[in-house]
Design an enzyme around this catalytic site. Structure first.
Site, PDB file in Angstrom:
ATOM      1  N   ARG A  32      47.458  34.312  61.138  1.00 56.43           N
ATOM      2  CA  ARG A  32      45.805  34.066  60.998  1.00 56.43           C
ATOM      3  C   ARG A  32      45.536  35.127  61.591  1.00 56.43           C
ATOM      4  O   ARG A  32      44.689  35.228  62.956  1.00 56.43           O
ATOM      5  CB  ARG A  32      45.419  33.211  60.223  1.00 56.43           C
ATOM      6  CG  ARG A  32      43.512  33.087  60.088  1.00 56.43           C
ATOM      7  CD  ARG A  32      43.326  31.098  60.207  1.00 56.43           C
ATOM      8  NE  ARG A  32      42.093  31.135  59.684  1.00 56.43           N
ATOM      9  CZ  ARG A  32      41.196  30.269  60.622  1.00 56.43           C
ATOM     10  NH1 ARG A  32      41.489  30.536  61.463  1.00 56.43           N
ATOM     11  NH2 ARG A  32      40.145  30.655  60.419  1.00 56.43           N
ATOM     12  N   ARG A  73      24.887  31.843  60.268  1.00 54.54           N
ATOM     13  CA  ARG A  73      25.285  31.986  61.299  1.00 54.54           C
ATOM     14  C   ARG A  73      24.241  31.942  62.407  1.00 54.54           C
ATOM     15  O   ARG A  73      23.372  32.706  61.221  1.00 54.54           O
ATOM     16  CB  ARG A  73      26.720  32.779  62.068  1.00 54.54           C
ATOM     17  CG  ARG A  73      27.499  32.816  61.576  1.00 54.54           C
ATOM     18  CD  ARG A  73      29.263  33.530  61.547  1.00 54.54           C
ATOM     19  NE  ARG A  73      30.493  32.515  61.294  1.00 54.54           N
ATOM     20  CZ  ARG A  73      31.336  32.452  62.482  1.00 54.54           C
ATOM     21  NH1 ARG A  73      31.096  31.730  63.473  1.00 54.54           N
ATOM     22  NH2 ARG A  73      32.085  31.886  61.158  1.00 54.54           N
ATOM     23  N   LYS A 213      39.740  28.785  50.264  1.00 50.54           N
ATOM     24  CA  LYS A 213      39.004  28.034  50.982  1.00 50.54           C
ATOM     25  C   LYS A 213      38.166  27.258  50.553  1.00 50.54           C
ATOM     26  O   LYS A 213      36.981  27.548  50.648  1.00 50.54           O
ATOM     27  CB  LYS A 213      38.772  28.405  52.320  1.00 50.54           C
ATOM     28  CG  LYS A 213      39.886  29.248  53.225  1.00 50.54           C
ATOM     29  CD  LYS A 213      39.070  30.357  54.253  1.00 50.54           C
ATOM     30  CE  LYS A 213      38.480  29.944  55.535  1.00 50.54           C
ATOM     31  NZ  LYS A 213      37.613  30.008  57.067  1.00 50.54           N
ATOM     32  N   THR A 271      41.553  23.102  60.714  1.00 50.10           N
ATOM     33  CA  THR A 271      40.934  22.747  61.312  1.00 50.10           C
ATOM     34  C   THR A 271      41.603  21.454  61.845  1.00 50.10           C
ATOM     35  O   THR A 271      41.438  20.542  61.807  1.00 50.10           O
ATOM     36  CB  THR A 271      39.504  22.666  60.959  1.00 50.10           C
ATOM     37  OG1 THR A 271      39.977  22.923  59.208  1.00 50.10           O
ATOM     38  CG2 THR A 271      38.414  22.330  61.339  1.00 50.10           C
TER      39      THR A 271
END
Length: 582
Positions: A32, A73, A213, A271
């Site tokens: 990934r 962010r 996701k 995660t």
């Protein structure tokens, strides 16, 4: 390697070609690349290295580009700033960054008083007190050091961000250019978001499947549609744990995995699975249990993030995860759960045959289910039913071979493209022997889906029980029939040939046998021809013969038992005439 695959995030600790090679050797099936970090040029170099390692490996290594998506962010920071508990902070769109004013990549001015602002996976939490124009003024409830480019969540707030940003489009263009195997779409909320990313892939002329996701609260409510629209699904528990109360996340994970199991959609649990191993040499017991429970739930893959991207010993982390996976999969508990959770057959014939193959393999004691699959569709359907034996997928498409590296239990192998159904089966079975999933003489169940009626979709059109055996020679059937016997190499002298021998004749055979012709059980002639002296003798004796085939004396010593199948024009190793067909 286990049936559940391992996805590893590449980063500074694992970016060299040698590091990628070591991770693949340790058990990484999918590499990934997180598009939220680094430059596009750096990602291109990483993707090229992944492809180089794949070319050198027997097992496929797939690449995944994880798009940043419509994420908010904090501004970039060279040094962290501290947000103290009880202090007041203003969140604004921009590049500012201080203890009193935090710049964001997008405005959150749609927030209302009382909303929570969660920064860096909820490590910093603030409550909105008021909105002043474009600035959101909040009180810090849980403080800490704030670094640059950390994720920001406002649970329950729909910020109406576009599903694909300009940055994402550039990364999709790179993914298509480098023929990436999977693109992961971040922060999807609905099936339309998945289709939007797929549309961008098509805009650039690519054929790259999309993994959705699930990390937003709305995505879980739209699970059915997202699973239908996406090639695969990732349970991104970091952001889910921010969007939902943490006690709900384990149940959400199980619900998502169960739905994907029912539909045969590849699913990744991600995660902080072994997060303590970013620095520690051993995981916590809770982390080991977390990985084990994901495997017991039936996930296709488990993912490592910081552990391999920036960790102190990435290879050890992968080895640890592989050990946990393999230990769980070898347990009676896992076998019982897998046997008791077989989904119902779907609406397609491929579904029905794949489910039948699963139970047929169990009932006949097969060593493997062997799937001939052009698009990967039939292989995915077979994996859906989680057979108790490996699934060997033989495909002529390299991109499909790599893509199937993400799917539970599948061992993908590249084979040549052939049109003849028997050749397809033969190639697929040889692939099973080559992977070690079956040994010569083992029973395998063969499911063929190589005939394509609809573009991109295999039509599973054959299911059979087959005795796996290595193909020693191929030619043209001159006299039909099948026989089993010891190989005897001769230039025509039959005096020392054992009874029922499969006689191997050289190219320069002089068209004369000496001795008792009744000793001949079958003929393998190196010279091509359907009407020559050997064929005449074979017809008179009523024994099978193939022409244009040469046995290698070093690989097949005299006396080796073989099966000569003139119907298929093949010489197999060993006796494969147990009544089930060769």
């Amino acid at each position: 390697m286990g049936d559940a695959k391992i996805v590893c995030t590449l980063g500074p600790a694992s970016s060299s070609r040698e590091a990628i090679r070591d991770l693949a050797d340790a058990g990484m099936a999918v590499a990934r690349i997180n598009a939220s970090h680094g430059t596009r040029e750096e990602r291109a170099v990483l993707l090229d290295r992944v492809r180089e390692v794949d070319r050198e490996s027997d097992a496929p290594l797939a690449s995944m580009v994880d798009l940043q998506g419509p994420e908010i962010r904090t501004a970039p920071l060279e040094e962290s700033v501290r947000l103290d508990e009880g202090s007041e902070v203003r969140f604004v769109e921009g590049e500012e960054a201080s203890a009193e004013r935090v710049g964001l990549s997008a405005s959150i001015a749609a927030a209302d008083p009382g909303d929570r602002v969660l920064v860096d996976d909820g490590r910093i939490e603030a409550t909105v007190e008021r909105v002043e124009g474009d600035a959101v003024v909040a009180r810090v409830e849980s403080g800490g050091a704030l670094g640059g480019r950390k994720g920001v969540n406002v649970p329950g707030l729909d910020l109406d961000l576009p599903p694909v940003t300009e940055r994402d489009r550039a990364d999709v263009a790179l993914a298509v250019e480098r023929e990436v195997d999977v693109v992961a779409a971040s922060f999807v909320r609905t099936a339309e978001d998945v289709l939007a990313v797929a549309g961008v892939v098509e805009d650039f002329g690519g054929d790259v499947p999309v993994v959705a996701k699930l990390e937003r609260s709305g995505a879980v409510e739209h699970l059915e549609g997202i699973v239908e629209a996406a090639y695969g699904v990732m349970v991104a528990r970091g952001d889910l744990g921010v969007e939902y109360p943490m006690e709900e996340v384990p149940l959400i994970q199980k619900r998502i995995v169960r739905r994907c199991r029912e539909t045969g959609t590849p699913v990744i649990v991600a995660t902080e699975m072994l997060d303590s191993m970013v620095h520690a040499r051993r995981p916590t017991r809770a982390e080991a249990s977390d990985v084990a429970n994901a495997v017991l739930d039936g996930t296709d893959a488990v993912m490592l993030s910081a552990e391999t991207a920036v960790g102190d010993h990435p290879v050890r982390v992968v080895e640890t995860m592989r050990t946990i996976v393999e230990e769980v999969e070898a347990s009676e508990e896992y076998a019982d759960l897998r046997e008791g959770r077989v989904p119902r057959a779907g609406a397609t014939s491929a579904d029905s045959l794949a489910r039948a193959a699963r139970f047929l393999a169990r009932d006949v004691g097969a060593s493997a289910v062997v799937v001939a699959s052009e698009s990967g569709y039939t292989a995915l359907k077979t994996a859906k039913y989680r057979p108790q034996v490996p699934v060997v997928a033989a495909t002529p498409e390299e991109r499909v071979r790599r893509r199937l590296a993400l799917s539970w239990g599948v061992r993908p192998v590249h084979v040549d493209r052939v049109a003849d159904a028997e050749a397809i089966v033969r190639q697929a079975v040889d692939a099973a022997l080559g992977t070690g999933a079956a040994e010569s003489g083992d029973t395998v169940v063969v499911l063929s889906g190589m005939m394509t009626d609809v573009e991109g979709t295999d039509t599973a059109n054959m299911l059979k029980v087959h005795v796996a055996s290595e193909t020693l020679a191929t030619g043209r059937g001159a006299v039909s029939g099948r026989t089993v016997g010891p190989v005897a190499y001769t230039d025509g002298d039959l005096r020392d040939v054992p009874e029922g021998a499969v006689v191997a004749l050289p190219e320069d055979f002089g068209d004369e046998f000496v001795g008792d012709l009744s000793r001949i059980g079958g003929i393998v002639a190196a010279r091509r021809g359907m009407t020559g002296y050997p064929a005449i003798v074979a017809r008179e004796l009523g024994v099978p013969m193939i022409s244009g085939a040469t046995l290698d004396r070093r690989a097949v010593p005299p006396g080796t038992t073989v099966t000569l199948d003139a119907e298929r024009g093949v010489v197999y190793e060993g006796d494969v005439t147990d009544g089930r067909g060769a």
